[in-house]
Design an enzyme around this catalytic site. Structure first.
Site, PDB file in Angstrom:
ATOM      1  CB  SER A   1     -18.298 -19.588 -64.404  1.00 28.83           C
ATOM      2  OG  SER A   1     -19.073 -18.838 -63.488  1.00 28.83           O
TER       3      SER A   1
ATOM      4  CG  HIS B   1     -14.822 -16.875 -63.869  1.00 23.99           C
ATOM      5  ND1 HIS B   1     -13.894 -15.903 -64.211  1.00 23.99           N
ATOM      6  CD2 HIS B   1     -16.043 -16.274 -63.976  1.00 23.99           C
ATOM      7  CE1 HIS B   1     -14.534 -14.784 -64.506  1.00 23.99           C
ATOM      8  NE2 HIS B   1     -15.837 -14.982 -64.366  1.00 23.99           N
TER       9      HIS B   1
ATOM     10  CG  ASP C   1     -19.141 -15.073 -62.626  1.00 24.84           C
ATOM     11  OD1 ASP C   1     -18.364 -14.235 -63.116  1.00 24.84           O
ATOM     12  OD2 ASP C   1     -19.459 -16.123 -63.197  1.00 24.84           O
TER      13      ASP C   1
ATOM     14  CG  MET D   1     -19.735  -8.868 -63.009  1.00 29.98           C
ATOM     15  SD  MET D   1     -20.613 -10.313 -63.615  1.00 29.98           S
ATOM     16  CE  MET D   1     -19.908 -11.547 -62.537  1.00 29.98           C
TER      17      MET D   1
ATOM     18  CG  MET E   1     -18.351  -8.731 -69.437  1.00 29.38           C
ATOM     19  SD  MET E   1     -18.244 -10.232 -68.428  1.00 29.38           S
ATOM     20  CE  MET E   1     -19.681 -11.165 -68.914  1.00 29.38           C
TER      21      MET E   1
ATOM     22  CG  ASP F   1     -17.137 -14.288 -67.980  1.00 31.26           C
ATOM     23  OD1 ASP F   1     -17.803 -15.325 -68.099  1.00 31.26           O
ATOM     24  OD2 ASP F   1     -17.081 -13.607 -66.935  1.00 31.26           O
TER      25      ASP F   1
HETATM   26  C1  DX5 Z   1     -21.895 -13.549 -66.447  1.00 34.20           C
HETATM   27  C2  DX5 Z   1     -20.706 -14.099 -65.680  1.00 34.20           C
HETATM   28  C3  DX5 Z   1     -20.128 -15.296 -66.340  1.00 34.20           C
HETATM   29  C4  DX5 Z   1     -21.054 -16.478 -66.355  1.00 34.20           C
HETATM   30  C5  DX5 Z   1     -20.707 -17.353 -67.524  1.00 34.20           C
HETATM   31  O1  DX5 Z   1     -22.326 -12.386 -65.851  1.00 34.20           O
HETATM   32  O2  DX5 Z   1     -19.684 -13.139 -65.584  1.00 34.20           O
HETATM   33  O3  DX5 Z   1     -18.882 -15.654 -65.766  1.00 34.20           O
HETATM   34  O4  DX5 Z   1     -20.986 -17.231 -65.174  1.00 34.20           O
HETATM   35  O5  DX5 Z   1     -21.673 -18.317 -67.663  1.00 34.20           O
HETATM   36  P1  DX5 Z   1     -21.977 -19.008 -69.062  1.00 34.20           P
HETATM   37  O6  DX5 Z   1     -20.722 -19.704 -69.478  1.00 34.20           O
HETATM   38  O7  DX5 Z   1     -23.095 -19.937 -68.732  1.00 34.20           O
HETATM   39  O8  DX5 Z   1     -22.374 -17.928 -70.028  1.00 34.20           O
HETATM   40 ZN    ZN Z   2     -17.551 -13.883 -64.959  1.00 38.10          ZN
END
Ligand code: DX5
Ligand code: ZN
Length: 222
Positions: A8, A33, A35, A68, A137, A175
C-alpha cells in the site's frame, strides 16, 4: 498456490515517492494498493486522482484502487481514465452497489467491494457474483500501521465457502495489519490477495520483505 501481494503506497515516503515506486517496480509485488480517503467516510484524508495519475506514470505494477469515500460512484470515471486495474468501493458507502459495480466492470476494470470489520460477510450474499474482489478490512479503515483484527480469519473462511457455493472465482483481499507474522493464516483461510503497508515500507529491506511475503512457506494441504 498463486496469490497477490499488494503493497500500500499510503505507507510510502511521499517526499521520496519516485524512489519508493522504483523499489516497488524492482520487487516481486503484484499490484500497488492505492488508498483514497476523503475525511468523511473515514477520519483521514489521503490523496485523489491527480496524485494517483502521477503514481500511475511512475509505477509499472497494476494499480488496485481502494475508495474509502462517500458517493464513490462520482469518482469511478476519473480513476478509470488513469488506467487503473481495479476499483473497490465500500459496501457501507454505496446505496446502489449493483449499479456501481456494473459501472466499474463496464469500464473494463475489476470491480471490488470492501467490508468494514464490524460487518458480517453475510451482507455480501446477494452480490457474490457481481464483484471480482471482496476486500475484508482487518483494521478499521482510515490509517496505516494498525493491529490486525484476528476475528477476520473466520470471516475469510465463511466468505470463501459462500463464494465456492456459487462457483465464483472472485478473490478475497485482506487489508490492514498484514505482515509476515499472519500472512500464512490469512492465506490458509482462503484469501488470495494481501495488502501490506507498514510491514513493507517500514522494513529495513522492503524488496526482501516483499519477496518473503510472496514466498510464504505454505502447508501442502493448501
Ligand atoms: C487502511 C488502508 C490500508 C492501509 C494498510 O485504511 O485501507 O490499505 O494502508 O496499512 P497497514 O498494512 O500498515 O495496516
Ligand atoms: Zn486499503
Amino acid at each position: 498456490m498463486e496469490y497477490i501481494i499488494a503493497p500500500s503506497v499510503l505507507a510510502a515516503d511521499f517526499g521520496y515517492l519516485h524512489r519508493d515506486l522504483e523499489m516497488i517496480n524492482s520487487s516481486e509485488a503484484d499490484w500497488l494498493h492505492i488508498d483514497i480517503m476523503d475525511g468523511r467516510f473515514v477520519p483521514n484524508i489521503s490523496f485523489g486522482p491527480d496524485i494517483t495519475k502521477t503514481i500511475a506514470k511512475l509505477c509499472s505494477k497494476p494499480l488496485d484502487v481502494h475508495l474509502m469515500i462517500v458517493e464513490p460512484e462520482k469518482y469511478i470515471q476519473a480513476f478509470a481514465d488513469i488506467g487503473v486495474m481495479s476499483i473497490t468501493v465500500h459496501f457501507e458507502a454505496s446505496a446502489h452497489l449493483h449499479r456501481t459495480l456494473d459501472l466499474i466492470r463496464s469500464l473494463g476494470l475489476k470491480a471490488g467491494v470492501a467490508l468494514n470489520p464490524h460487518n458480517p460477510v453475510s451482507l455480501l450474499e446477494d452480490i457474490l457474483t457481481d464483484a471480482d474482489i471482496f476486500l475484508l478490512m482487518s483494521v478499521n479503515p482510515g490509517f496505516g500501521g494498525q493491529k490486525f483484527i484476528y476475528r477476520t480469519i473466520p470471516k475469510i473462511k465463511k466468505l470463501k465457502t459462500m463464494l465456492d457455493e456459487v462457483n465464483s472465482e472472485a478473490m478475497i483481499e485482506i487489508d490492514g495489519g498484514v505482515g509476515l507474522q499472519n500472512a500464512e493464516k490469512i492465506l490458509h483461510a482462503g484469501a488470495r490477495s494481501l495488502v501490506a503497508g507498514s510491514s513493507v515500507f517500514r522494513s529495513s529491506d522492503p524488496v526482501h520483505t516483499i519477496k518473503e511475503l510472496k514466498n510464504i512457506p505454505l502447508h501442502t494441504y493448501l
